[in-house]
Design an enzyme around this catalytic site. Structure first.
Site, PDB file in Angstrom:
ATOM      1  N   ASP A   1       0.984  -1.080   0.180  1.00 39.39           N
ATOM      2  CA  ASP A   1       0.271  -0.024  -0.084  1.00 39.39           C
ATOM      3  C   ASP A   1       0.805   1.530   0.020  1.00 39.39           C
ATOM      4  OD1 ASP A   1      -2.262  -1.463  -0.001  1.00 39.39           O
ATOM      5  OD2 ASP A   1      -2.754  -1.337   2.105  1.00 39.39           O
ATOM      6  N   TYR A   2       1.881   1.182   0.618  1.00 37.91           N
ATOM      7  CA  TYR A   2       2.906   2.373   0.777  1.00 37.91           C
ATOM      8  C   TYR A   2       3.424   2.562  -0.727  1.00 37.91           C
ATOM      9  CZ  TYR A   2       7.165   5.092   1.562  1.00 37.91           C
ATOM     10  OH  TYR A   2       8.016   6.169   1.738  1.00 37.91           O
ATOM     11  N   ASP A   3       3.782   1.526  -1.472  1.00 33.48           N
ATOM     12  CA  ASP A   3       4.221   1.591  -2.856  1.00 33.48           C
ATOM     13  C   ASP A   3       3.138   2.241  -3.636  1.00 33.48           C
ATOM     14  OD1 ASP A   3       6.584   0.898  -2.112  1.00 33.48           O
ATOM     15  OD2 ASP A   3       6.230  -1.078  -2.804  1.00 33.48           O
TER      16      ASP A   3
ATOM     17  N   LEU B   1      18.172   5.538 -10.748  1.00 34.48           N
ATOM     18  CA  LEU B   1      18.353   5.176 -12.155  1.00 34.48           C
ATOM     19  C   LEU B   1      17.279   5.754 -13.042  1.00 34.48           C
ATOM     20  CD1 LEU B   1      20.062   1.502 -11.846  1.00 34.48           C
ATOM     21  CD2 LEU B   1      21.155   3.695 -12.140  1.00 34.48           C
TER      22      LEU B   1
ATOM     23  N   GLU C   1      23.451  -6.717 -14.859  1.00 31.43           N
ATOM     24  CA  GLU C   1      23.183  -7.258 -13.539  1.00 31.43           C
ATOM     25  C   GLU C   1      21.898  -7.202 -13.137  1.00 31.43           C
ATOM     26  OE1 GLU C   1      24.246  -3.830 -10.458  1.00 31.43           O
ATOM     27  OE2 GLU C   1      26.025  -4.666 -11.807  1.00 31.43           O
TER      28      GLU C   1
ATOM     29  N   LYS D   1      18.679  -6.264 -10.915  1.00 34.06           N
ATOM     30  CA  LYS D   1      18.504  -5.142 -10.075  1.00 34.06           C
ATOM     31  C   LYS D   1      17.675  -5.860  -8.979  1.00 34.06           C
ATOM     32  CE  LYS D   1      15.954  -0.851 -10.069  1.00 34.06           C
ATOM     33  NZ  LYS D   1      15.108  -0.848  -8.906  1.00 34.06           N
TER      34      LYS D   1
ATOM     35  N   ASP E   1      15.539  -6.090  -5.352  1.00 29.27           N
ATOM     36  CA  ASP E   1      14.476  -5.267  -4.761  1.00 29.27           C
ATOM     37  C   ASP E   1      14.799  -5.176  -3.216  1.00 29.27           C
ATOM     38  OD1 ASP E   1      12.266  -3.869  -4.320  1.00 29.27           O
ATOM     39  OD2 ASP E   1      10.878  -5.391  -4.898  1.00 29.27           O
TER      40      ASP E   1
ATOM     41  N   ARG F   1      20.435   5.186   2.014  1.00 26.90           N
ATOM     42  CA  ARG F   1      20.550   6.320   0.825  1.00 26.90           C
ATOM     43  C   ARG F   1      19.832   7.554   1.378  1.00 26.90           C
ATOM     44  NH1 ARG F   1      18.618   4.690  -5.034  1.00 26.90           N
ATOM     45  NH2 ARG F   1      16.746   3.966  -3.829  1.00 26.90           N
TER      46      ARG F   1
ATOM     47  N   TYR G   1      27.702  -3.794  -5.549  1.00 25.01           N
ATOM     48  CA  TYR G   1      27.675  -3.569  -7.019  1.00 25.01           C
ATOM     49  C   TYR G   1      28.251  -2.215  -7.446  1.00 25.01           C
ATOM     50  CZ  TYR G   1      23.277  -1.089  -5.489  1.00 25.01           C
ATOM     51  OH  TYR G   1      22.296  -0.520  -5.031  1.00 25.01           O
TER      52      TYR G   1
ATOM     53  N   LYS H   1      13.353  -2.506 -16.774  1.00 24.60           N
ATOM     54  CA  LYS H   1      12.337  -3.019 -15.852  1.00 24.60           C
ATOM     55  C   LYS H   1      11.627  -4.404 -16.708  1.00 24.60           C
ATOM     56  CE  LYS H   1      12.666  -0.312 -12.423  1.00 24.60           C
ATOM     57  NZ  LYS H   1      11.426   0.414 -11.850  1.00 24.60           N
TER      58      LYS H   1
ATOM     59  N   CYS I   1     -10.590  26.461 -25.854  1.00 25.10           N
ATOM     60  CA  CYS I   1     -10.157  26.167 -24.625  1.00 25.10           C
ATOM     61  C   CYS I   1     -11.456  25.901 -23.900  1.00 25.10           C
ATOM     62  CB  CYS I   1      -9.411  27.182 -23.982  1.00 25.10           C
ATOM     63  SG  CYS I   1      -9.001  26.971 -22.419  1.00 25.10           S
TER      64      CYS I   1
ATOM     65  N   CYS J   1     -11.530  28.719 -20.702  1.00 23.02           N
ATOM     66  CA  CYS J   1     -11.713  30.124 -21.139  1.00 23.02           C
ATOM     67  C   CYS J   1     -12.294  30.547 -22.471  1.00 23.02           C
ATOM     68  CB  CYS J   1     -10.246  30.973 -21.126  1.00 23.02           C
ATOM     69  SG  CYS J   1      -9.139  30.806 -22.350  1.00 23.02           S
TER      70      CYS J   1
ATOM     71  N   CYS K   1      -4.183  26.652 -25.824  1.00 18.21           N
ATOM     72  CA  CYS K   1      -5.086  27.852 -25.508  1.00 18.21           C
ATOM     73  C   CYS K   1      -4.381  28.950 -25.873  1.00 18.21           C
ATOM     74  CB  CYS K   1      -5.466  27.633 -24.357  1.00 18.21           C
ATOM     75  SG  CYS K   1      -6.357  29.408 -23.705  1.00 18.21           S
TER      76      CYS K   1
ATOM     77  N   CYS L   1      -6.617  33.146 -19.152  1.00 20.65           N
ATOM     78  CA  CYS L   1      -7.197  31.889 -19.156  1.00 20.65           C
ATOM     79  C   CYS L   1      -6.876  31.400 -17.552  1.00 20.65           C
ATOM     80  CB  CYS L   1      -6.294  30.671 -19.987  1.00 20.65           C
ATOM     81  SG  CYS L   1      -6.835  29.144 -19.743  1.00 20.65           S
TER      82      CYS L   1
END
Length: 750
Positions: free
Chosen positions: A45-47, A93, A126, A128, A130, A149, A236, A324, A429, A432, A447, A453
């Site tokens: 949920d945090y993510d 990255l 290499e 990645k 988690d 970090r 790494y 990814k 637009c 406006c 616009c 606007c």
């Protein structure tokens, strides 16, 4: 957390409120997780919240808060830990999501380094991991400090906890005097399951996933708790060094292994993007059996000297990228297409969807990019999605990758309703009702309302007070919205900010009597505004929010003109030539249209006549336009945008009123001892000992102006092999010309 409103379904007002809610929720979650070791929400949920925050900011970049969670590369240091300032920043990255992104990464590296397509260039690939990033500092072979970090610049001192991890050596032999080893703390699947089993036996709360367990374990204030957790560490990378480890990334990793660190055995040296992608496929195939979590593959330039030349962007290294694993896809119904108006007037279409789960997140909105994308065309008129357009009522495939905004990837024509009509993109637009135009070469319709606007006005004000612009403490997004809607103390233009205190006094100190304000907060705001009456020219130019004018462009303009009035006068002088340039572009566009449609010849003649009339400009106007667009990195598109802004009656009046309230500081004068200080330099041909970007940066650092074309104002031409028309023109004008060796000899160690 499936009840969350998805990012792309939000209006701008909803997005602002959502960003405020997310900032508070993420702060509360961080404190519960990192400080109290008692998470209030699951890691998943945090993510979700973190990704939602990033998605909203990507969709509404001008709504980004000063305290944005996305500015934290990791998490801010917890109060229970001492803070550690990293000697070398720990950056994140950039991401690649498909094979073409990997090829683009290779091409960008070669272009920056000036390498041909066939020149040898090796990379490492290499897994990645988690987990949680950790930096270990050794001095004279002894571990003296371990730090998370944090936000990339400042992390948490977790030295006592790191000493409990078996994979981290306490003493190493043969290392440089100063060695910062960087890597990832993680937990294997088997250890994670055993830990959760013990948690259940003792009545403890189970962890949501191995990464959450590893992060929570490393950030324990009691190192004995960390000792009881089965943490592991892969090395790494490295930070500060007193001496280089090796000449290549691969050799440096092997040396770290020799020091006693665990390094990932799946790391490979690859000679081409094809080999990188092949190794990516191998790792992806093994992902389920590795015994620990990975979410992609990281590619790095192998040659460390080339890494040094490539350097860094603001938050990512140029020499590395994370590929990814594939995003998830889902099909759902498109219920509506809404148009949102951004700070620069861009009309952005948003797909409103029947909610669907994609990659663990409920999506109810997706980007449709622009009107061409909806119609099934690319920017050049070619087909995308097989030419299938997107219509309300369609079943559409939604694609989501990492923190990228969801997008509509495909359409199922077999499920298209009989009454589904082609979408007609608005030409006015929705905020406006001003005309919305699409300029030649632009994929976006915009616009023309400018400051009238409301969608643009408030967003321009937010940009004006943003961190990289005026950065007025106490006057952020929330306050701008409040004052913009206020009837007694309105802020409708930037200049209104600097009359706020005077108007407040005229209204019997109304501000300090409002909810949420008092004597101190009102006085602090007025003082902060007063402090920013003095502003560097480059910051002022950037703060105006003119389309195409970013930080770099603002800096280049400031260095070139050095004075606000000089720039404004030059833009006034160049206006006829700017209009002539636009008319010529329109004529050329009309000719291209007529090439495919004989019925448009009348439009061609009309455009040509306009171009002919507009091109009758004075030599002074032509010279001023050339002086503007010859600034290296400026060009015609930025020049036209700048010219339009200063020629717009309402915007120019706002600029002039603002100018009267400010003391504008010119850029620092170049060092007079530099042999090229104050000179205008042009680079042409192929530079063999440095890239064009490196050459420009070095010249500007020495106080020179770098131009993109040769003129009477050019002082020096640096010509490499293949120099053509610029070299000939320089010879005709009698301009001094040097080869690359001559240039390097001239600047020497300056």
């Amino acid at each position: 957390m499936n009840d969350l409103i998805v990012v792309d379904a939000l209006t701008e007002a909803q997005a602002r409120a959502e960003l405020e809610r997310l900032a508070a929720a993420l702060l509360r979650a961080n404190e519960a997780y990192h400080t109290a070791d008692a998470p209030e929400i699951s890691d998943a949920d945090y993510d979700v919240l973190k990704r939602r925050n990033a998605e909203i900011e990507a969709r509404f970049p001008d709504l980004k808060r000063a305290d944005s969670p996305s500015d934290q590369v990791g998490a801010r240091p917890a109060e229970g830990f001492a803070k550690v300032t990293h000697a070398v920043r720990m950056l994140s990255l950039g991401n690649a999501f498909d094979d073409e992104d990997v090829a683009d990464f290779d091409r960008s590296i070669r272009k920056y380094l000036g390498l041909s397509d066939v020149a040898p260039l090796a990379y490492t690939a290499e897994p990645k991991i988690d987990g949680l990033s950790l930096s270990l500092r050794y001095e004279n072979g002894a571990l003296i400090q371990a730090a998370t970090r944090g936000d990339g610049e400042v992390g948490e001192n977790v030295t006592a906890n790191a000493r409990t991890i078996a994979d981290i050596p306490q003493q190493i032999n043969g290392a440089p005097e100063v060695l910062e080893v960087r890597g990832e703390v993680y937990m294997s699947h088997a250890d994670f399951e055993a830990l959760n089993a013990r948690q259940a036996e003792t009545g403890g709360k189970p962890f949501a996933n191995p990464r959450n367990a590893a992060a929570g374990s490393l950030r324990q204030l009691d190192s004995q708790i960390t000792r009881a957790r089965p943490l592991r560490f892969f090395a790494y990378s490295w930070g500060q060094l007193s001496a280089t480890l090796a000449e290549t990334q691969m050799a440096a990793i092997e040396r770290l292994q020799g020091f006693g660190f665990q390094t990932n055995l799946l790391t490979r040296r690859c000679a081409s993007p094809q080999e990188m992608i092949a190794h990516y496929r191998e790792i992806e195939a093994q992902r389920a059996t590795l015994g620990y979590d990975i979410d992609g593959v990281v590619y790095k330039v192998d040659d460390l000297s080339l890494q040094g030349r490539l350097g860094f962007r603001s938050t990512t290294p140029r020499w590395a990228i994370a590929h990814k694993f594939p995003a998830e896809l889902a099909w759902t119904r498109l219920e509506a297409i809404d148009i949102q108006v951004g700070r620069t007037g861009a009309l952005s279409p948003v797909a409103r969807l029947a909610p669907v789960t994609v990659g663990g997140v409920v999506v109810s909105n997706a980007t449709l990019h622009n009107e061409d994308y909806i119609a099934g065309r690319d920017a050049k008129g070619g087909e995308i999605r097989g030419g299938k357009d997107v219509r309300v009522g369609d079943w559409v495939q939604v694609y989501r990758a990492g923190d990228v905004i969801p997008k509509v990837a495909d359409v199922d024509l077999s499920k298209r309703p009989d009454d589904a009509a082609p979408y007609i993109f608005p030409t006015r637009c929705p905020e406006c009702d001003s005309t919305a135009i699409r300029e030649e070469g632009d994929a976006v319709r915009r616009c023309t309302g400018g400051l009238i606007c409301p969608a643009q006005a408030v967003e321009k004000l937010k940009h004006f007070v943003s961190r990289k612009a005026f950065d007025i403490e106490g006057l952020g997004t929330k306050q701008i919205e409040m004052f913009h809607a206020d009837e007694v103390l309105p802020i409708n233009t930037p200049a209104d900010i600097f009359t706020l205190q005077e108007r407040d006094a005229q209204n019997l100190a109304r501000l300090k009597n409002r909810d949420g304000w008092g004597d101190t907060s009102a006085s602090n705001l007025f003082a902060a505004i007063e402090e920013k009456r003095t502003i560097p020219l480059a910051r002022l130019i950037f703060a105006l929010g003119i389309r195409h004018v970013g930080e770099v462009g603002a800096r280049d303009l400031a260095l070139h003109y050095r004075d606000w009035d000089a720039m404004a006068n030059a833009l006034d002088d160049a206006r006829p030539a700017a209009l002539a340039h636009r008319a010529a572009d329109e004529a050329e566009a009309a000719e291209r249209i007529a090439a495919a449609d004989e019925g448009r010849r009348a439009k061609i003649k009309e455009a040509r006549d306009a171009a002919t009339a507009a091109c009758d400009v004075s030599e002074a106007a032509a010279s001023a336009w050339a002086d503007l667009t010859d600034i290296d990195g400026i060009g015609a598109a930025l020049g036209l945008s700048l010219s339009d802004a200063f020629a717009n009656t309402d915007e120019r009046a706002a600029f002039d009123v603002l100018r009267a309230h400010l003391t504008i500081v010119p850029p620092e004068a170049p060092a007079t001892e530099s042999p090229v200080a104050g000179k205008t330099v042009v680079f042409t041909g192929t530079l063999e000992k440095m890239t064009r970007a490196e050459a420009k940066a070095r010249a500007e650092a020495l106080g020179a102006k770098v131009s993109g074309s040769v003129s009477k104002k050019t002082d020096l031409l640096v010509a490499g092999p293949g120099a053509g028309s610029k070299a000939r023109k320089a010879a005709e004008l009698g301009i001094e010309t040097l080869d690359e060796d001559g240039w390097l000899a001239l600047i020497g160690d300056a």
